[in-house]
Design a protein around this motif. Structure first.
Motif, mmCIF file in Angstrom:
data_model
loop_
_atom_site.group_PDB
_atom_site.id
_atom_site.type_symbol
_atom_site.label_atom_id
_atom_site.label_comp_id
_atom_site.label_asym_id
_atom_site.label_seq_id
_atom_site.Cartn_x
_atom_site.Cartn_y
_atom_site.Cartn_z
ATOM 1 N N PHE A 89 0.805 -1.231 0.000
ATOM 2 C CA PHE A 89 0.000 0.000 0.000
ATOM 3 C C PHE A 89 0.836 1.279 0.000
ATOM 4 C CE2 PHE A 89 -2.948 -3.055 2.218
ATOM 5 C CZ PHE A 89 -3.833 -3.184 1.144
ATOM 6 N N CYS A 90 2.165 1.153 -0.197
ATOM 7 C CA CYS A 90 3.016 2.348 -0.289
ATOM 8 C C CYS A 90 4.212 2.011 -1.169
ATOM 9 C CB CYS A 90 3.467 2.798 1.106
ATOM 10 S SG CYS A 90 4.492 1.582 1.971
ATOM 11 N N GLY A 91 5.067 2.994 -1.407
ATOM 12 C CA GLY A 91 6.182 2.787 -2.333
ATOM 13 C C GLY A 91 7.463 2.302 -1.669
ATOM 14 N N CYS A 92 7.418 1.997 -0.375
ATOM 15 C CA CYS A 92 8.635 1.561 0.323
ATOM 16 C C CYS A 92 9.180 0.258 -0.255
ATOM 17 C CB CYS A 92 8.352 1.364 1.806
ATOM 18 S SG CYS A 92 8.013 2.885 2.684
ATOM 19 N N SER A 93 10.497 0.133 -0.194
ATOM 20 C CA SER A 93 11.159 -1.064 -0.710
ATOM 21 C C SER A 93 10.887 -2.286 0.174
ATOM 22 C CB SER A 93 12.665 -0.816 -0.771
ATOM 23 O OG SER A 93 13.343 -2.037 -0.941
ATOM 24 N N VAL A 133 2.667 5.807 5.577
ATOM 25 C CA VAL A 133 1.606 4.824 5.327
ATOM 26 C C VAL A 133 1.870 3.524 6.089
ATOM 27 C CG1 VAL A 133 0.459 3.405 3.567
ATOM 28 C CG2 VAL A 133 1.045 5.781 3.061
ATOM 29 N N CYS A 134 3.088 2.962 5.931
ATOM 30 C CA CYS A 134 3.312 1.645 6.526
ATOM 31 C C CYS A 134 3.658 1.721 8.017
ATOM 32 C CB CYS A 134 4.344 0.839 5.734
ATOM 33 S SG CYS A 134 5.934 1.630 5.534
ATOM 34 N N THR A 135 3.808 2.937 8.534
ATOM 35 C CA THR A 135 3.955 3.043 9.988
ATOM 36 C C THR A 135 2.667 3.575 10.619
ATOM 37 O OG1 THR A 135 5.001 5.185 9.693
ATOM 38 C CG2 THR A 135 6.459 3.302 10.049
HETATM 39 ZN ZN ZN Z 1 5.878 2.657 3.459
#
Ligand code: ZN
Ligand code: ADP
Ligand code: MG
Length: 479
Positions: A22-26, A40-42
């Motif tokens: 749901f986000c662009g994190c690697s 988003v992911c936190t």
């Molecule tokens: Zn993220």
């Protein structure tokens, strides 16, 4: 009384996308803690999730490869619970409307084919990881790493169709092979990219109703899943024999003691209060996209196995083993391209190669003997440079050192003796040393011939061509 186990598996597989669901994190594994995170992911207030199209594509691939119906409408839901590695206080998952339903996987048990139902496949996000302090100074602390938070997962739920720990093991191996063939998951149980919870109950043989089940967690290898199930089946039978009832609960596999231990009972079971996530619209997958993905599917294990039987004229048994992983199948085909004798290649792979790999618990793609090595050795055997007996030693040496067969044979002086003069010299010595046996042979005692051949081979340090030794020795003894 005879009992029958009933087993259903829930597998969580990490999807090999570059970015999170749901986000662009690697999603790269093994980076410094908390370096691959964002609002988003936190779970920062006000941040909004955006669905990763690639993750959906991968999940659809899995659905199609397991003969599921891809639903035209699925819904992401919030699964609410508190845990320190779950920053939002809920996990985004699917509940009433999964992405795929009603498929199956075919497994082979003792030569018989059996279909294991897939009830549903849904997408969800992974949680983070807790790390507990290990040094005296840090022992009081627990640390949390959010790099894994939001990594895409699919959960694949099997029907209660498995009837033994062995069937469960087969199912897992098959499922993992499919995911690996699709290149959507590494399938590494030890690293946790492929995780399995096992539901198990027992019932008297002949009974049609299912018994009360327990759910087993914490197994990180196929072997552990099988062992945990074996233990749990025995435990449940013992409880029933004692006239007690099975309690529906979650149990943890303790690999150090080889037992399962109660983790939480039904009364402690979570009430997740699922509801549709208002931040995400329902997912509608069009027929055209499904068709496009279907066209892009690679050759899967079942089909490849059939082709190996047809194209390479292999027995079913060989084809089954050689297609059990994509790496094995690729190895085989690379080798056959270089040395076009499929059955010989298969024999060496299933014999020496697999035996060595098993000893070291290595996968075929980590094998120091590459297809080039094996094909090279087989060619030298075929043209008579080395004998079949020496080939075994060459193989071991290749495995140990990673050297090419030509180099090993050169350095060790293992080139086969085809020179008749040299072999005749050795024969002469053996005859001189064994006058009594030669006499026996000439009086018709055929048995001693084999012994004399052995002596000649010893004389030549195993390097003489056995066929030539036979011929020349026979001639010499007759003359
Ligand atoms: Zn993220
Ligand atoms: P939950 O959401 O509580 O885990 P599911 O309906 O999703 O329940 O089922 C989980 C798994 O349990 C499935 O793989 C299913 O096949 C298996 N299962 C259900 N009933 C039994 C049973 N009586 N014995 C063994 N396995 C079962
Ligand atoms: Mg469950």
């Amino acid at each position: 009384m005879e009992y029958e186990p009933v087993i259903g598996l829930e597998v969580h597989a990490q999807l090999l996308t570059c970015s999170k669901i749901f986000c662009g994190c690697s999603t790269t594994f093994g980076e410094e803690p908390n370096t691959q995170t964002c609002p988003v992911c936190t779970g920062q207030p006000g941040s909004l999730p955006v669905l990763n199209r690639k993750a959906v594509e991968f999940a659809i691939k899995i659905g199609l490869a397991t003969h599921c119906r891809i639903t035209s409408y699925s819904v992401f839901a919030r699964k609410n619970y508190f845990y320190p590695d779950l920053p939002k206080g809920y996990q985004i998952s699917m509940y009433e409307y999964p992405l795929a339903e009603d498929g199956f996987i075919e497994i082979t048990i003792q030569g018989m084919k059996k279909r294991i139902g897939i009830i549903r496949i849904h997408m969800e996000e992974d949680a983070g990881k807790l790390k507990h302090g290990e040094t005296p100074e840090t022992a009081r602390f627990s640390y949390v790493d959010f790099n894994r938070t939001g990594v895409p997962l699919v959960e694949i739920v099997s029907g209660p169709d498995l009837r033994s720990p062995q069937e469960a093991g087969e199912y897992l191996r098959r499922l993992r092979a499919i995911l690996q063939y699709l290149e959507v998951c590494t399938g590494d149980m030890e690293k946790g990219t492929f995780r399995c919870d096992a539901n198990v109950s027992v019932r008297p043989k002949g009974e049609t109703q299912f018994g009360t089940r327990t759910e087993l967690k914490n197994m990180n290898s196929f072997r552990h899943v099988e062992k945990a199930l074996e233990y749990e089946i025995k435990r449940q039978i013992r409880v029933l024999e004692e006239g007690e009832a099975i309690i529906q609960e979650t149990r943890l596999w303790d690999a150090s003691q080889n037992i399962t231990l109660s983790m939480r009972g039904k009364e402690e079971a979570h009430d997740y209060r699922y509801f549709p996530d208002p931040d995400l619209v329902p997912l509608k997958v069009g027929e055209d996209w499904i068709e496009e993905i279907r066209q892009s599917l690679p050759e899967l294990p079942d089909r490849k196995k059939e082709r190996f039987i047809q194209e390479y004229r292999l027995p079913e048994y060989d084809a089954e083993i050689l297609t059990s992983t994509k790496a094995m199948a690729n190895y085989f085909e690379s080798c056959v391209r270089l040395f076009p004798d499929p059955k010989t290649v298969s024999n060496w792979m299933m014999g020496d190669l697999l035996r060595e790999l098993k000893k070291d618990e290595r996968e075929v793609d980590q094998c120091p003997v590459t297809p080039q090595h094996l094909a090279g050795m087989l060619s030298m055997m075929k043209d008579g440079t080395i004998s079949g007996k020496l080939a075994k030693d060459v193989f071991e040496e290749m495995y140990r050192t990673g050297d090419l067969p030509e180099k090993i044979v050169q350095e060790k002086g293992w080139i086969q003796i085809l020179d008749t003069g040299e072999i005749e010299g050795a024969i002469k010595k053996v005859i001189q040393a064994n006058p009594k046996l030669v006499e026996d042979y000439q009086r018709g005692k055929e048995k001693v011939f084999g012994f004399l051949v052995g002596e000649v081979m010893k004389q030549t340090k195993g390097k003489a061509n056995p066929k030539l030794v036979n011929e020349l020795l026979r001639k010499k003894l007759k003359g």
